[in-house]
Design an enzyme around this catalytic site. Structure first.
Site, PDB file in Angstrom:
ATOM      1  N   CYS A 196      -5.105   6.231   4.323  1.00 39.54           N
ATOM      2  CA  CYS A 196      -4.292   4.816   4.511  1.00 39.54           C
ATOM      3  C   CYS A 196      -2.844   5.754   3.163  1.00 39.54           C
ATOM      4  O   CYS A 196      -3.803   5.230   2.135  1.00 39.54           O
ATOM      5  CB  CYS A 196      -4.632   3.856   4.103  1.00 39.54           C
ATOM      6  SG  CYS A 196      -3.065   2.359   4.683  1.00 39.54           S
ATOM      7  N   CYS A 230       2.688   6.464   7.311  1.00 40.69           N
ATOM      8  CA  CYS A 230       1.428   5.395   7.651  1.00 40.69           C
ATOM      9  C   CYS A 230       0.398   6.088   8.812  1.00 40.69           C
ATOM     10  O   CYS A 230       1.034   6.795   9.185  1.00 40.69           O
ATOM     11  CB  CYS A 230       2.703   4.482   9.011  1.00 40.69           C
ATOM     12  SG  CYS A 230       1.187   3.163   9.440  1.00 40.69           S
TER      13      CYS A 230
END
Length: 258
Positions: free
Chosen positions: A172, A65
């Site tokens: 992302c 992440c």
């Protein structure tokens, strides 16, 4: 570990490099999305998710992440290293800038404009035209495999992407699951083929290097997959994960509930 199924990209990359690896996925559906949380709250949740994974005594921990890497990597390393190597996920700005640009960096609103991302741009893309594109709602839409919401979020981000952009950094990990949809939305008629840069492959390779393991893509495909959801042992991956090639690849090895 990740807030949600964005970790599928790096996990699938590890699986392709080492089909024999036993993998533990620790997600936080109770707390997802992490992006709107304060850095302190996000760090607390990241630590809890990481410790749930660490209880399985893995050889390494991948923080799948970008937002968690921005806000929680130092805390995770302070808590878990040196006993457990922690590998963060960094937007692939350096390799993207090597192509000369112009570049667009698609990222969550929490990462877009952050000192962390601005530092990467300064260090690795000096002199290359860069546009930071906040992708409102895209990670959440991917998380739920909401086709209409994905299309709307991708279209909105594409509208913020200058026509002259030749390279898009997928800042992302959720976005890597819909990379081809992003390519189709940003590719302009008459322009050279759009180049996309994700992080999954580099992160997987770095994880192997940190533990002194070599890629062995021809190894027996007997690695297991254990799924943890907000600290609870689960069986299969969350249903939306199976909407993506990466999730289907991994689900074939999912462990039964312990």
């Amino acid at each position: 570990m990740d807030s949600g199924i964005g970790l599928l990209s790096a996990t699938a990359a590890v699986r392709r490099l080492r089909p024999d690896a036993d993998l533990v996925l620790s997600l936080d559906p109770d707390g997802m999305p992490w992006g709107p949380r304060t850095p302190e709250d996000l760090t607390g949740r990241a630590l809890a998710v990481a410790e749930a994974a660490a209880a399985h005594r893995p050889a390494a921990l991948i923080v799948g992440c970008n937002t968690a890497t921005v806000h929680a990597l130092d805390a995770l390393r302070a808590r878990l290293e040196p006993g457990l190597p922690v590998i963060g996920t960094v937007p692939a700005i350096k390799p993207a800038a090597a192509g000369g640009g112009p570049i667009a960096i698609w990222a969550t609103p929490a990462t877009t404009g952050s000192p962390y991302q601005r530092g990467l741009i300064r260090d690795f893309a000096d002199g290359v035209p860069v546009t930071e594109v906040p992708c409102w709602g895209l990670a959440e839409a991917v998380e739920h495999a909401d086709e209409a919401a994905i299309d709307a979020a991708v279209a909105a981000a594409a509208a913020l992407t200058p026509d002259e952009v030749t390279t898009v950094v997928l800042g992302c990990t959720h976005y890597e699951l819909v990379a081809e949809r992003i390519r189709a939305a940003v590719q302009r008629p008459g322009r050279p083929p759009l180049v996309l840069h994700g992080s999954a492959g580099a992160v997987a390779a770095q994880a192997l290097r940190r533990i002194g393991a070599q890629p062995a893509p021809e190894a027996p495909a007997d690695g297991t997959l254990t799924v943890i959801l907000s600290g609870r042992e689960s069986g299969p991956l969350p249903a939306p994960a199976l909407a993506y090639d990466e999730g289907r690849l991994l689900q074939t090895a999912a462990s039964p509930v312990q």
